[in-house]
Design a protein around this motif. Structure first.
Motif, PDB file in Angstrom:
ATOM      1  N   ARG A 206      32.103  57.727  -3.824  1.00 18.80           N
ATOM      2  CA  ARG A 206      31.179  58.351  -2.875  1.00 18.80           C
ATOM      3  C   ARG A 206      31.943  58.656  -1.594  1.00 18.80           C
ATOM      4  O   ARG A 206      32.791  57.865  -1.167  1.00 18.80           O
ATOM      5  CB  ARG A 206      30.022  57.404  -2.557  1.00 18.80           C
ATOM      6  CG  ARG A 206      29.091  57.117  -3.739  1.00 18.80           C
ATOM      7  CD  ARG A 206      28.062  56.038  -3.408  1.00 18.80           C
ATOM      8  NE  ARG A 206      28.682  54.717  -3.245  1.00 18.80           N
ATOM      9  CZ  ARG A 206      28.888  54.104  -2.089  1.00 18.80           C
ATOM     10  NH1 ARG A 206      28.522  54.682  -0.954  1.00 18.80           N
ATOM     11  NH2 ARG A 206      29.451  52.899  -2.047  1.00 18.80           N
ATOM     12  N   ALA A 207      31.656  59.780  -0.976  1.00 24.61           N
ATOM     13  CA  ALA A 207      32.361  60.164   0.246  1.00 24.61           C
ATOM     14  C   ALA A 207      32.221  59.102   1.323  1.00 24.61           C
ATOM     15  O   ALA A 207      33.140  58.895   2.136  1.00 24.61           O
ATOM     16  CB  ALA A 207      31.836  61.506   0.751  1.00 24.61           C
ATOM     17  N   ALA A 208      31.100  58.381   1.317  1.00 28.52           N
ATOM     18  CA  ALA A 208      30.870  57.350   2.331  1.00 28.52           C
ATOM     19  C   ALA A 208      31.876  56.215   2.238  1.00 28.52           C
ATOM     20  O   ALA A 208      32.086  55.483   3.207  1.00 28.52           O
ATOM     21  CB  ALA A 208      29.452  56.790   2.199  1.00 28.52           C
ATOM     22  N   MET A 209      32.520  56.074   1.083  1.00 29.83           N
ATOM     23  CA  MET A 209      33.518  55.018   0.933  1.00 29.83           C
ATOM     24  C   MET A 209      34.686  55.189   1.892  1.00 29.83           C
ATOM     25  O   MET A 209      35.375  54.229   2.222  1.00 29.83           O
ATOM     26  CB  MET A 209      34.043  54.993  -0.509  1.00 29.83           C
ATOM     27  CG  MET A 209      33.055  54.502  -1.527  1.00 29.83           C
ATOM     28  SD  MET A 209      33.637  54.731  -3.224  1.00 29.83           S
ATOM     29  CE  MET A 209      35.197  53.863  -3.159  1.00 29.83           C
ATOM     30  N   GLU A 210      34.912  56.429   2.346  1.00 32.53           N
ATOM     31  CA  GLU A 210      36.034  56.677   3.242  1.00 32.53           C
ATOM     32  C   GLU A 210      35.831  56.043   4.611  1.00 32.53           C
ATOM     33  O   GLU A 210      36.795  55.800   5.333  1.00 32.53           O
ATOM     34  CB  GLU A 210      36.254  58.187   3.398  1.00 32.53           C
ATOM     35  CG  GLU A 210      36.570  58.911   2.103  1.00 32.53           C
ATOM     36  CD  GLU A 210      37.873  58.459   1.455  1.00 32.53           C
ATOM     37  OE1 GLU A 210      38.682  57.783   2.148  1.00 32.53           O
ATOM     38  OE2 GLU A 210      38.080  58.757   0.270  1.00 32.53           O
ATOM     39  N   THR A 211      34.596  55.738   4.950  1.00 36.34           N
ATOM     40  CA  THR A 211      34.331  55.175   6.279  1.00 36.34           C
ATOM     41  C   THR A 211      33.660  53.817   6.244  1.00 36.34           C
ATOM     42  O   THR A 211      33.673  53.100   7.232  1.00 36.34           O
ATOM     43  CB  THR A 211      33.437  56.131   7.105  1.00 36.34           C
ATOM     44  OG1 THR A 211      32.237  56.396   6.372  1.00 36.34           O
ATOM     45  CG2 THR A 211      34.165  57.425   7.385  1.00 36.34           C
ATOM     46  N   GLU A 212      33.098  53.434   5.105  1.00 38.23           N
ATOM     47  CA  GLU A 212      32.315  52.193   5.095  1.00 38.23           C
ATOM     48  C   GLU A 212      33.098  50.971   4.640  1.00 38.23           C
ATOM     49  O   GLU A 212      32.587  49.869   4.620  1.00 38.23           O
ATOM     50  CB  GLU A 212      31.094  52.354   4.190  1.00 38.23           C
ATOM     51  CG  GLU A 212      31.409  52.486   2.707  1.00 38.23           C
ATOM     52  CD  GLU A 212      30.170  52.758   1.867  1.00 38.23           C
ATOM     53  OE1 GLU A 212      30.246  52.625   0.646  1.00 38.23           O
ATOM     54  OE2 GLU A 212      29.135  53.111   2.459  1.00 38.23           O
ATOM     55  N   GLY A 213      34.380  51.150   4.283  1.00 37.55           N
ATOM     56  CA  GLY A 213      35.167  49.992   3.885  1.00 37.55           C
ATOM     57  C   GLY A 213      35.960  50.284   2.628  1.00 37.55           C
ATOM     58  O   GLY A 213      36.015  51.396   2.140  1.00 37.55           O
ATOM     59  N   LEU A 214      36.561  49.244   2.116  1.00 32.21           N
ATOM     60  CA  LEU A 214      37.496  49.409   1.014  1.00 32.21           C
ATOM     61  C   LEU A 214      36.860  49.263  -0.351  1.00 32.21           C
ATOM     62  O   LEU A 214      37.459  49.610  -1.354  1.00 32.21           O
ATOM     63  CB  LEU A 214      38.635  48.383   1.133  1.00 32.21           C
ATOM     64  CG  LEU A 214      39.460  48.462   2.412  1.00 32.21           C
ATOM     65  CD1 LEU A 214      40.570  47.419   2.361  1.00 32.21           C
ATOM     66  CD2 LEU A 214      40.057  49.841   2.601  1.00 32.21           C
ATOM     67  N   SER A 215      35.664  48.739  -0.441  1.00 31.67           N
ATOM     68  CA  SER A 215      35.081  48.467  -1.747  1.00 31.67           C
ATOM     69  C   SER A 215      34.149  49.605  -2.172  1.00 31.67           C
ATOM     70  O   SER A 215      33.427  50.153  -1.351  1.00 31.67           O
ATOM     71  CB  SER A 215      34.297  47.162  -1.728  1.00 31.67           C
ATOM     72  OG  SER A 215      35.142  46.083  -1.406  1.00 31.67           O
ATOM     73  N   PRO A 216      34.155  49.948  -3.483  1.00 32.27           N
ATOM     74  CA  PRO A 216      33.222  50.964  -3.977  1.00 32.27           C
ATOM     75  C   PRO A 216      31.788  50.576  -3.744  1.00 32.27           C
ATOM     76  O   PRO A 216      31.472  49.399  -3.739  1.00 32.27           O
ATOM     77  CB  PRO A 216      33.546  51.041  -5.469  1.00 32.27           C
ATOM     78  CG  PRO A 216      34.917  50.464  -5.608  1.00 32.27           C
ATOM     79  CD  PRO A 216      35.049  49.436  -4.527  1.00 32.27           C
TER      80      PRO A 216
END
Length: 349
Positions: free
Chosen positions: A339-349
């Motif tokens: 998910r694109a949000a993974m780029e800003t919300e942390g290292l885990s899927p």
């Protein structure tokens, strides 16, 4: 009985994992170091590569690492051989064995990859040092009348001979016919060229008796040229790439690990994810495509780490975290869960 080569090939494309391509030649590695003002020395190359192989938790999303001849014999600052570090982490060791693309005689603007002379002996040597798979890259350009049939055939033949030699000595071959991104070509034109290249590659692999279930294909994604004025969406790229593969790649192939080819890191991840989502689009637990889809990225994994490290070992942890982040994002994409949000919300899927 399943052969050891098939077992290794399957491990390289295990669900949610892919390959870290860190097989840059000395010249290429030096150019990338120079971009960030880093000294172009053997020590700097060793320190940077040590940073990569010792990243904690790397095996969560990385199944294998492709090394270069220099790297295969290097060790960490503590004197631990890179090969041993990777084996201990559960990461399969691979080695780039071609000697580079050289000008193809009689065909201006085209190249043929060399390195077949003495390859049998070199492969045996690499296997004795702990390598379990190898890689050979052919490069083909799209342009006015390019690639020529001669260029396609000579590179396909070399790839097949290399692959047969690998399997003879007990190494899994990664077969990489790369249609380059440079140019003004359309998505459709790239699809046509990529299809013809893959068709000829598999024809030659068949002629040389290569076991398809004991090899990995490392193709380019089907993309419009970098200078094209027609953009392609994630869905466009996914559909064009997978349709191309379905037309040309036999079901017996152990797996498909896409190269990044200079794509921006996040975009390469998103495109891989779009393809993997197609693989389960029907909602069935059975994949649509006959081969596992994975990644074998170089710059798209390394570049953020190299930028943060910049030759300063005080930044090792930051750089390693950046590498792990990209590896985990691509691991998620290889499952169709990015998910694109993974780029800003942390290292885990």
């Amino acid at each position: 009985m399943i052969s050891p080569l098939i077992t290794i090939a399957q491990a390289l494309v295990a669900p949610g994992k892919g390959l870290l391509a860190m097989d840059e030649s000395v010249g290429t590695c030096n150019r990338r170091l120079a971009e960030f003002g880093i000294a172009q020395t053997e020590d700097a190359r060793r320190r940077y590569r040590a940073l990569l192989v010792t990243a904690p938790g790397l095996s969560e999303a990385i199944s294998g690492a492709i090394l270069f001849d220099e790297t295969l014999g290097q060790a960490t600052l503590d004197g631990l051989p890179f090969v041993d570090v990777l084996h201990e982490a559960g990461i399969v060791v691979g080695i780039k064995v071609d000697t580079g693309a050289k000008a193809l005689a009689g065909h201006p603007g085209e190249k043929v990859t060399e390195g077949l002379d003495g390859l049998r002996e070199r492969l045996a040597h690499y296997a004795s040092l702990g390598a379990r798979f190898a890689k050979w890259r052919a490069v083909l350009s799209i342009g006015d009348g390019l690639p020529s049939r001669a260029c396609i055939l000579v590179n396909a033949h070399a790839l097949a001979r290399y692959a047969a030699l690998c399997q003879e000595v007990g190494l899994v071959p990664i077969v990489e016919p790369e249609v380059l991104m440079e140019g003004e070509h359309t998505l459709a034109h790239c699809s046509d060229v990529s299809s013809e290249v893959l068709h000829q590659v598999f024809k030659q692999l068949h002629n040389q008796g290569v076991a398809l279930d004991a090899m990995i294909l490392k193709p380019n994604m089907v993309l419009p040229g970098l200078s094209s004025d027609v953009a392609a969406s994630l869905d466009d790229v996914a559909d064009a790439t997978l349709n191309c593969l379905l037309r040309t790649v036999p079901a017996a192939v152990a797996g498909v690990a896409f190269l990044s080819g200079g794509q921006p890191a996040v975009l390469a991840t998103a495109r891989l994810n779009a393809m993997q989502r197609r693989n389960h689009a029907s909602g069935s637990t059975s994949p649509v495509f006959p081969w596992p889809l994975s990644f074998s990225f170089g710059r798209a994994l390394q570049q953020p780490a190299l930028r943060l490290w910049a030759g300063n070992d005080a930044h090792r942890t930051l750089a390693q975290n950046a590498l792990l982040h990209r590896a985990r994002c691509n691991g998620a994409a290889a499952r169709g869960e990015y998910r694109a949000a993974m780029e800003t919300e942390g290292l885990s899927p």
